[in-house]
Design a protein around this motif. Sequence first.
Motif, PDB file in Angstrom:
ATOM      1  N   UNK A   8       0.834  -1.191   0.000  1.00 37.07           N
ATOM      2  CA  UNK A   8       0.000   0.000   0.000  1.00 37.07           C
ATOM      3  C   UNK A   8       0.868   1.240   0.000  1.00 37.07           C
ATOM      4  N   UNK A   9       0.248   2.404  -0.049  1.00 27.32           N
ATOM      5  CA  UNK A   9       1.005   3.660  -0.078  1.00 27.32           C
ATOM      6  C   UNK A   9       1.834   3.847   1.195  1.00 27.32           C
ATOM      7  N   UNK A 124       7.950  12.532   0.029  1.00 26.73           N
ATOM      8  CA  UNK A 124       6.596  13.083   0.127  1.00 26.73           C
ATOM      9  C   UNK A 124       5.992  13.220  -1.270  1.00 26.73           C
ATOM     10  N   UNK A 125       6.759  13.690  -2.227  1.00 24.54           N
ATOM     11  CA  UNK A 125       6.286  13.841  -3.596  1.00 24.54           C
ATOM     12  C   UNK A 125       5.909  12.488  -4.193  1.00 24.54           C
ATOM     13  N   UNK A 126       6.708  11.453  -3.907  1.00 26.40           N
ATOM     14  CA  UNK A 126       6.405  10.084  -4.347  1.00 26.40           C
ATOM     15  C   UNK A 126       5.013   9.675  -3.844  1.00 26.40           C
ATOM     16  N   UNK A 133       1.405   6.998 -10.455  1.00 25.25           N
ATOM     17  CA  UNK A 133       2.642   6.280 -10.751  1.00 25.25           C
ATOM     18  C   UNK A 133       2.734   4.939 -10.033  1.00 25.25           C
ATOM     19  N   UNK A 134       3.119   4.968  -8.749  1.00 25.13           N
ATOM     20  CA  UNK A 134       3.299   3.711  -8.028  1.00 25.13           C
ATOM     21  C   UNK A 134       2.051   2.822  -8.008  1.00 25.13           C
ATOM     22  N   UNK A 135       0.882   3.422  -7.846  1.00 27.89           N
ATOM     23  CA  UNK A 135      -0.353   2.622  -7.826  1.00 27.89           C
ATOM     24  C   UNK A 135      -0.545   1.904  -9.163  1.00 27.89           C
ATOM     25  N   UNK A 141       1.261  -5.293 -11.580  1.00 28.44           N
ATOM     26  CA  UNK A 141       1.911  -6.500 -11.052  1.00 28.44           C
ATOM     27  C   UNK A 141       0.879  -7.432 -10.411  1.00 28.44           C
ATOM     28  N   UNK A 142      -0.159  -6.859  -9.821  1.00 28.50           N
ATOM     29  CA  UNK A 142      -1.184  -7.675  -9.155  1.00 28.50           C
ATOM     30  C   UNK A 142      -2.099  -8.413 -10.136  1.00 28.50           C
TER      31      UNK A 142
END
Length: 169
Positions: A8-9, A124-126, A133-135, A141-142
């Motif tokens: 998760x985040x 913090x920006x990530x 992006x990350x999500x 991948x999921x």
Amino acid sequence: MQRVLIIGPCGAGKSTLARTLGEQLGLPVFHMDQLNWRPGWVESTKDEIRARLNDIVTTDRWLIDGNYGGTLAERLARADTVVYLDYPVGLCVARLLRRIWTYRGRSRPDMPEGCPERFDLAFLWYLVRWNSGPRVRTEAVLRGHEDKVIRLKTPADLNHWIATLGNPA
């Protein structure tokens, strides 16, 4: 649940949940941050992390918290359960800022000694950009592993789910 991933985040509470769930299920807990970072915020090489992870994921029982997208597919292949704290970014930002304040200048329990909590604008920006992006990368991948994923959208969802587990340990 014998081989569990918690993802998760940043600031969602993955490490806190890992400690709670690991105790409840009687599983050894591994934090990706501890596997990655060395004192002084020195990052391990990809080969070092993969070797450490291989030693863990080839065993029969474990709980690993953390995203670390470069190793997620390998961990996912062996996991029987993925707990996805799919929380709103605003909540995670607030929790991250609280964590920075609470642990400022000290290492958190899920970090190695010598990695004191600090404010990091790039980090913090990530998190602020999580949904774009990350999500997106995590969801990709999921794909194909949906049967393993327990997606929890709020802390109340998590509390309800934990309550349904009872105490199997």
